[in-house]
Design a protein around this motif. Sequence first.
Motif, PDB file in Angstrom:
ATOM      1  N   GLN A   1      68.718 127.702  52.486  1.00 31.74           N
ATOM      2  CA  GLN A   1      69.049 127.412  51.006  1.00 31.74           C
ATOM      3  C   GLN A   1      70.456 127.535  50.780  1.00 31.74           C
ATOM      4  N   GLY A   2      70.994 128.687  51.469  1.00 28.10           N
ATOM      5  CA  GLY A   2      71.753 128.801  51.219  1.00 28.10           C
ATOM      6  C   GLY A   2      73.420 128.330  50.890  1.00 28.10           C
ATOM      7  N   LEU A   3      73.330 126.562  52.059  1.00 26.50           N
ATOM      8  CA  LEU A   3      74.154 125.351  52.125  1.00 26.50           C
ATOM      9  C   LEU A   3      73.286 124.676  51.186  1.00 26.50           C
ATOM     10  N   LEU A   4      72.216 124.570  51.056  1.00 27.75           N
ATOM     11  CA  LEU A   4      71.735 123.925  49.413  1.00 27.75           C
ATOM     12  C   LEU A   4      72.471 124.074  47.956  1.00 27.75           C
ATOM     13  N   ASP A   5      73.110 125.289  47.833  1.00 27.59           N
ATOM     14  CA  ASP A   5      73.295 126.254  46.729  1.00 27.59           C
ATOM     15  C   ASP A   5      74.338 126.007  46.910  1.00 27.59           C
ATOM     16  N   VAL A   6      75.222 125.643  47.983  1.00 26.86           N
ATOM     17  CA  VAL A   6      76.589 125.225  47.564  1.00 26.86           C
ATOM     18  C   VAL A   6      76.717 123.970  47.306  1.00 26.86           C
ATOM     19  N   CYS A   7      75.669 122.734  48.544  1.00 25.51           N
ATOM     20  CA  CYS A   7      75.343 120.921  47.980  1.00 25.51           C
ATOM     21  C   CYS A   7      75.669 120.932  46.438  1.00 25.51           C
ATOM     22  N   LEU A   8      74.882 121.862  45.676  1.00 25.69           N
ATOM     23  CA  LEU A   8      74.408 121.537  44.411  1.00 25.69           C
ATOM     24  C   LEU A   8      75.733 121.786  43.087  1.00 25.69           C
ATOM     25  N   LYS A   9      76.197 122.939  43.716  1.00 28.87           N
ATOM     26  CA  LYS A   9      77.543 123.365  43.012  1.00 28.87           C
ATOM     27  C   LYS A   9      78.444 121.931  42.658  1.00 28.87           C
ATOM     28  N   ASP A  10      78.584 121.698  44.029  1.00 32.03           N
ATOM     29  CA  ASP A  10      80.113 120.425  44.661  1.00 32.03           C
ATOM     30  C   ASP A  10      79.735 119.366  43.819  1.00 32.03           C
ATOM     31  N   LEU A  11      78.289 118.809  44.499  1.00 34.10           N
ATOM     32  CA  LEU A  11      77.384 117.326  43.525  1.00 34.10           C
ATOM     33  C   LEU A  11      77.266 117.428  41.822  1.00 34.10           C
ATOM     34  N   LYS A  12      77.350 118.820  41.535  1.00 31.45           N
ATOM     35  CA  LYS A  12      76.784 117.832  39.935  1.00 31.45           C
ATOM     36  C   LYS A  12      79.001 118.022  39.512  1.00 31.45           C
ATOM     37  N   THR A  13      79.431 118.523  40.488  1.00 35.11           N
ATOM     38  CA  THR A  13      81.487 118.782  40.097  1.00 35.11           C
ATOM     39  C   THR A  13      81.469 116.813  39.807  1.00 35.11           C
ATOM     40  N   ASN A  14      80.640 116.130  41.640  1.00 37.24           N
ATOM     41  CA  ASN A  14      80.909 114.953  41.644  1.00 37.24           C
ATOM     42  C   ASN A  14      80.820 113.764  40.525  1.00 37.24           C
ATOM     43  N   ILE A  15      79.498 114.569  40.137  1.00 31.71           N
ATOM     44  CA  ILE A  15      78.574 113.536  39.704  1.00 31.71           C
ATOM     45  C   ILE A  15      78.858 113.008  37.739  1.00 31.71           C
ATOM     46  N   GLU A  16      79.252 114.262  37.238  1.00 31.31           N
ATOM     47  CA  GLU A  16      79.891 114.965  36.165  1.00 31.31           C
ATOM     48  C   GLU A  16      81.414 114.119  36.293  1.00 31.31           C
ATOM     49  N   LYS A  17      81.884 114.119  37.130  1.00 33.49           N
ATOM     50  CA  LYS A  17      83.891 113.235  37.532  1.00 33.49           C
ATOM     51  C   LYS A  17      82.916 111.671  37.213  1.00 33.49           C
ATOM     52  N   GLY A  18      82.335 110.874  37.887  1.00 35.85           N
ATOM     53  CA  GLY A  18      81.754 109.952  37.835  1.00 35.85           C
ATOM     54  C   GLY A  18      81.697 109.343  36.407  1.00 35.85           C
ATOM     55  N   GLU A  19      80.949 110.765  36.147  1.00 41.01           N
ATOM     56  CA  GLU A  19      79.919 109.573  35.200  1.00 41.01           C
ATOM     57  C   GLU A  19      81.329 110.072  33.665  1.00 41.01           C
ATOM     58  N   LYS A  20      82.163 111.057  33.674  1.00 35.25           N
ATOM     59  CA  LYS A  20      83.262 111.314  32.652  1.00 35.25           C
ATOM     60  C   LYS A  20      84.360 109.613  32.847  1.00 35.25           C
ATOM     61  N   TRP A  21      84.681 109.817  34.059  1.00 34.92           N
ATOM     62  CA  TRP A  21      85.173 108.564  34.494  1.00 34.92           C
ATOM     63  C   TRP A  21      84.768 107.672  33.972  1.00 34.92           C
ATOM     64  N   VAL A  22      84.346 107.043  33.839  1.00 33.47           N
ATOM     65  CA  VAL A  22      83.608 105.760  33.254  1.00 33.47           C
ATOM     66  C   VAL A  22      83.390 105.460  32.100  1.00 33.47           C
ATOM     67  N   LYS A  23      83.328 106.970  31.462  1.00 40.05           N
ATOM     68  CA  LYS A  23      82.735 106.455  29.552  1.00 40.05           C
ATOM     69  C   LYS A  23      84.404 106.269  29.230  1.00 40.05           C
ATOM     70  N   GLU A  24      85.199 106.818  29.889  1.00 35.64           N
ATOM     71  CA  GLU A  24      86.955 107.134  29.690  1.00 35.64           C
ATOM     72  C   GLU A  24      87.301 105.247  29.659  1.00 35.64           C
ATOM     73  N   ASN A  25      86.748 105.068  31.158  1.00 38.33           N
ATOM     74  CA  ASN A  25      87.519 103.821  31.130  1.00 38.33           C
ATOM     75  C   ASN A  25      86.220 102.647  31.684  1.00 38.33           C
ATOM     76  N   PRO A  26      85.767 102.203  30.510  1.00 37.26           N
ATOM     77  CA  PRO A  26      85.084 101.029  30.827  1.00 37.26           C
ATOM     78  C   PRO A  26      85.051 100.396  31.101  1.00 37.26           C
ATOM     79  N   GLY A  27      86.326 100.111  31.429  1.00 42.28           N
ATOM     80  CA  GLY A  27      86.316  98.035  31.717  1.00 42.28           C
ATOM     81  C   GLY A  27      87.193  96.939  30.683  1.00 42.28           C
ATOM     82  N   ASN A  28      86.708  95.763  30.840  1.00 38.73           N
ATOM     83  CA  ASN A  28      86.856  95.268  30.102  1.00 38.73           C
ATOM     84  C   ASN A  28      85.149  94.215  30.290  1.00 38.73           C
TER      85      ASN A  28
END
Length: 345
Positions: free
Chosen positions: A318-345
Amino acid sequence: MFAARQVSQSVFGAAQRRAFSATSNNLSKVAVLGAAGGIGQPLSLLLKLNPRVTELALYDIKGAPGVAADISHINTKSTVKGYDPTPEGVRECLTGAEIVLIPAGVPRKPGMTRDDLFNTNASIVRDLAKHAAASCPDANILIISNPVNSTVPITAEVFKAAGVYDPKRLFGVTTLDVVRASRFISQLKSTDPANENITVVGGHSGATIVPLLSQAGYSLEGAEKDEYIKRVQFGGDEVVQAKGGAGSATLSMAMAGARFAESLLKAAQGEKGVIEPTYVDSPLYKDQGVTYFASQVELGPNGVEKIHPVGKVTEFEQGLLDVCLKDLKTNIEKGEKWVKENPGN
Ligand SMILES: NC(=O)c1ccc[n+]([C@@H]2O[C@H](COP(=O)([O-])OP(=O)(O)OC[C@H]3O[C@@H](n4cnc5c(N)ncnc54)[C@H](O)[C@@H]3O)[C@@H](O)[C@H]2O)c1
Ligand SMILES: O=C(O)C[C@H](O)C(=O)O
């Protein structure tokens, strides 16, 4: 020389070939984007040996026709075609595909994290996802390109923007973590790795990779436990170091990708109870803002059939999972934010 039939007979067992012949009317076009790369080539080879694949479509920004010509001489029934790096080429490659595997992108060098690949690979995956959304919106999309924790949300956003997002059809390939976790425990316990199937949940980088040994009835202690967890979480780094700047895991990843594709094909062709851990749009931790998560997923004709909960874990896990969830949230938000700001052509 080792005949292709012998190879396919050893890679694919008798039961599987019998099951396949019962469903041999199924036509399965499988596309590989990044097919001339370190993963792409052995992955394409393994797919050529898979009797469930009837058409293999290979695309890369360089070298796909050559890889296709080479693989096409293997005496299995599927047809193989390599496509030119043009908009028409990628469109033709994808049209009619049931499965699209994407290992296109740059691999790590020693000293880099997977997140360091973000700046280069995010736009590669975004652009290929756009092509897939336009040419094969109903295909199962299997993302191998790192950082998987972020490239999967990027792909989802591209499909949403195109109005064709089906969360049941998008998969981050985390099979290699399961393969490693199973192999490494078999080395510690002197068991047959073929009989080990360690559940690994979370994501695909460092602390987001969480092996659940307790669910396989194992309990390691002290340094042995710490070393095992570290080896599973940083198995990719072990290969990156050993290759000394020449890339990351390619051969084991090809095996893992081919295994996942095979599971999807089995499920699509009617086999029940096909379960693989994979990183998907998941309800499990949505209440904590973690919208993608890898857990055991039952596959079916429409992709994701059922997302299994994580199940019983120890306090340590459970301790490993808690750390995992924190990092995952950051990674997911980074991808979503980037693609919204960089939608491409
Ligand atoms: N998910 C996993 O478990 C896992 C495991 C190993 C590696 N990876 C990742 O897979 C990716 C590929 O690794 P590799 O070792 O095969 O790298 P590689 O450099 O050997 O091959 C990548 C291929 O992608 C091609 N490519 C680049 N841009 C492209 C584009 N726009 N369209 C089509 N093809 C394009 C390149 O020409 C090259 O042939 C990396 O990001 C790596 O980190 C993931
Ligand atoms: O470690 C890497 O960069 C490649 C891959 O994600 C792996 O787990 O081997």
